[in-house]
Design an enzyme around this catalytic site. Structure first.
Site, PDB file in Angstrom:
ATOM      1  N   SER A   1      -5.737  12.252   2.131  1.00 53.75           N
ATOM      2  CA  SER A   1      -4.448  12.864   1.786  1.00 53.75           C
ATOM      3  C   SER A   1      -4.736  14.270   1.260  1.00 53.75           C
ATOM      4  CB  SER A   1      -3.791  12.010   0.699  1.00 53.75           C
ATOM      5  OG  SER A   1      -2.773  12.703   0.034  1.00 53.75           O
TER       6      SER A   1
ATOM      7  N   TYR B   1      -3.103   7.172  -6.943  1.00 51.92           N
ATOM      8  CA  TYR B   1      -3.139   7.567  -5.527  1.00 51.92           C
ATOM      9  C   TYR B   1      -4.212   8.637  -5.300  1.00 51.92           C
ATOM     10  CZ  TYR B   1      -1.218   8.944  -0.936  1.00 51.92           C
ATOM     11  OH  TYR B   1      -1.054   9.213   0.405  1.00 51.92           O
TER      12      TYR B   1
HETATM   13  P1  NDP Z   1       4.132   4.141   5.857  1.00 50.12           P
HETATM   14  O1  NDP Z   1       4.730   3.585   4.605  1.00 50.12           O
HETATM   15  O2  NDP Z   1       5.002   4.449   7.022  1.00 50.12           O
HETATM   16  O3  NDP Z   1       2.938   3.222   6.362  1.00 50.12           O
HETATM   17  C1  NDP Z   1       2.128   2.490   5.513  1.00 50.12           C
HETATM   18  C2  NDP Z   1       1.507   1.392   6.348  1.00 50.12           C
HETATM   19  O4  NDP Z   1       0.574   0.653   5.567  1.00 50.12           O
HETATM   20  C3  NDP Z   1       2.538   0.422   6.875  1.00 50.12           C
HETATM   21  O5  NDP Z   1       2.286   0.215   8.245  1.00 50.12           O
HETATM   22  C4  NDP Z   1       2.293  -0.839   6.072  1.00 50.12           C
HETATM   23  O6  NDP Z   1       2.599  -1.974   6.883  1.00 50.12           O
HETATM   24  C5  NDP Z   1       0.809  -0.733   5.784  1.00 50.12           C
HETATM   25  N1  NDP Z   1       0.391  -1.434   4.560  1.00 50.12           N
HETATM   26  C6  NDP Z   1       0.708  -1.138   3.284  1.00 50.12           C
HETATM   27  N2  NDP Z   1       0.142  -2.024   2.444  1.00 50.12           N
HETATM   28  C7  NDP Z   1      -0.551  -2.898   3.217  1.00 50.12           C
HETATM   29  C8  NDP Z   1      -1.344  -4.032   2.938  1.00 50.12           C
HETATM   30  N3  NDP Z   1      -1.537  -4.474   1.686  1.00 50.12           N
HETATM   31  N4  NDP Z   1      -1.921  -4.683   3.972  1.00 50.12           N
HETATM   32  C9  NDP Z   1      -1.730  -4.261   5.249  1.00 50.12           C
HETATM   33  N5  NDP Z   1      -1.001  -3.181   5.567  1.00 50.12           N
HETATM   34  C10 NDP Z   1      -0.407  -2.517   4.565  1.00 50.12           C
HETATM   35  O7  NDP Z   1       3.386   5.453   5.352  1.00 50.12           O
HETATM   36  P2  NDP Z   1       2.523   6.579   6.080  1.00 50.12           P
HETATM   37  O8  NDP Z   1       2.466   6.401   7.529  1.00 50.12           O
HETATM   38  O9  NDP Z   1       2.986   7.836   5.505  1.00 50.12           O
HETATM   39  O10 NDP Z   1       1.098   6.276   5.427  1.00 50.12           O
HETATM   40  C11 NDP Z   1      -0.039   5.902   6.172  1.00 50.12           C
HETATM   41  C12 NDP Z   1      -1.277   6.402   5.448  1.00 50.12           C
HETATM   42  O11 NDP Z   1      -1.252   7.822   5.427  1.00 50.12           O
HETATM   43  C13 NDP Z   1      -1.387   5.943   3.990  1.00 50.12           C
HETATM   44  O12 NDP Z   1      -2.726   5.675   3.687  1.00 50.12           O
HETATM   45  C14 NDP Z   1      -0.908   7.163   3.218  1.00 50.12           C
HETATM   46  O13 NDP Z   1      -1.428   7.214   1.927  1.00 50.12           O
HETATM   47  C15 NDP Z   1      -1.458   8.274   4.105  1.00 50.12           C
HETATM   48  N6  NDP Z   1      -0.854   9.569   3.915  1.00 50.12           N
HETATM   49  C16 NDP Z   1       0.485   9.799   4.196  1.00 50.12           C
HETATM   50  C17 NDP Z   1       1.001  11.076   4.045  1.00 50.12           C
HETATM   51  C18 NDP Z   1       2.406  11.402   4.355  1.00 50.12           C
HETATM   52  O14 NDP Z   1       2.828  12.543   4.101  1.00 50.12           O
HETATM   53  N7  NDP Z   1       3.179  10.525   4.928  1.00 50.12           N
HETATM   54  C19 NDP Z   1       0.181  12.177   3.559  1.00 50.12           C
HETATM   55  C20 NDP Z   1      -1.175  11.828   3.305  1.00 50.12           C
HETATM   56  C21 NDP Z   1      -1.661  10.579   3.489  1.00 50.12           C
HETATM   57  P3  NDP Z   1       3.231  -3.333   6.291  1.00 50.12           P
HETATM   58  O15 NDP Z   1       4.303  -2.942   5.321  1.00 50.12           O
HETATM   59  O16 NDP Z   1       3.719  -4.075   7.495  1.00 50.12           O
HETATM   60  O17 NDP Z   1       2.098  -4.045   5.635  1.00 50.12           O
END
Ligand code: NDP
Length: 254
Positions: free
Chosen positions: A144, A157
């Site tokens: 991130s 985070y």
């Molecule tokens: P979303 O909330 O759209 O996606 C998060 C994903 O993680 C979902 O598919 C969710 O699926 C899965 N997830 C969360 N907890 C669990 C768990 N315990 N076990 C399995 N799967 C899990 O967010 P983003 O696409 O934005 O985030 C994706 C990654 O990118 C993260 O690591 C985030 O920190 C990182 N990121 C995002 C940024 C942004 O601006 N959006 C910037 C920098 C980094 P489900 O709920 O089905 O489990």
């Protein structure tokens, strides 16, 4: 030499059912990889799989909570039994609890660390034997801007995402001799469910990101398709232990 061809390769994308993970899954599938979409929500997994397969890819869903070591191992076994091998692991599952450090409970701290950082270690460890057996591996860890910068409302985070970069270097050093490359991707501000909530909670965030990003826009999940293909393919075989921003210049501008 087809540098970016992933035909015959098998990828696991945690959190591949939406947001950045789905953007990466689309890139990997488009380059020829079979993709295991792994998340807790079966309906979201099914939706992502339907999209990928209707575009002609091989894909399957797998319900997993990546905070559980046994479920991480079962996820890798599922990919290997369904598709025959595991070449690529994208550690993308993540979440945030936005509050000031003094308001954090120990449980909240552990939840963020377990979901974002410990999970990536557990899944990588689970995938190692399959990758070694197959003679190659590519691990892509999602960091991130908070791997680089701090903010008042991201204490756990930022710790998890900073740790992701250092863990990437350690795994890269350990497994280079096994032909396993481990790299991190540092997304800028990307329009996903995660940041929709942040934009609701934090007044002015949307415009501050626009003003600070040289590209003049928020990112979208598909901005991560190309870096996923690059870091999963032969094009990056001598690149390991790095952390590459995909941020429209956010981290470059002083
Ligand atoms: P979303 O909330 O759209 O996606 C998060 C994903 O993680 C979902 O598919 C969710 O699926 C899965 N997830 C969360 N907890 C669990 C768990 N315990 N076990 C399995 N799967 C899990 O967010 P983003 O696409 O934005 O985030 C994706 C990654 O990118 C993260 O690591 C985030 O920190 C990182 N990121 C995002 C940024 C942004 O601006 N959006 C910037 C920098 C980094 P489900 O709920 O089905 O489990």
């Amino acid at each position: 030499m087809k540098l970016f061809d992933l035909s015959g390769r098998v990828a696991i994308v945690t959190g591949g059912n939406g947001g950045i993970g789905l953007g990466m899954a689309r890139g990997l599938a488009g380059a020829g990889a079979a993709v295991l979409v792994a998340g807790r929500n079966k309906a979201k997994n099914d939706g992502a799989v339907a999209e990928l397969t209707s575009a002609g890819a091989k894909a399957a869903g797998h319900v997993v909570d990546v905070t559980d070591p046994a479920q991480c191992r079962a996820m890798v076994e599922a990919a290997a039994s369904k598709f025959g091998r595991v070449d690529i692991l994208v550690n993308n599952a993540g979440m945030n609890i936005r509050k000031q450090p003094q308001q954090y409970t120990p449980e909240e701290w552990h939840k963020v660390m377990d979901t974002n950082l410990t999970s990536a270690f557990l899944c990588s460890q689970a995938a190692y034997a399959e990758m070694k057996k197959g003679g190659r591996g590519k691990i892509i860890n999602i960091g991130s801007m908070m791997s680089i910068f701090g903010h008042s409302f991201v204490v756990a985070y930022a710790a998890s995402k900073g740790g992701m970069v250092q863990m990437t270097k350690a795994l890269a050093s350990a497994w280079a001799a096994d032909n396993i490359q481990v790299n991190a991707v540092l997304p800028g501000w990307i329009d996903t469910d995660l940041t929709k909530r942040a934009r609701q909670d934090i007044a002015g965030l949307h415009d501050r990101v626009l003003a600070r990003t040289p590209a003049g826009r928020w990112g979208v999940p598909d901005d991560h398709a190309g870096i996923a293909v690059f870091l999963a393919s032969a094009a990056s075989d001598f690149i390991t232990g790095t952390a590459i921003p995909v941020d429209g210049g956010y981290s470059a501008q002083g």
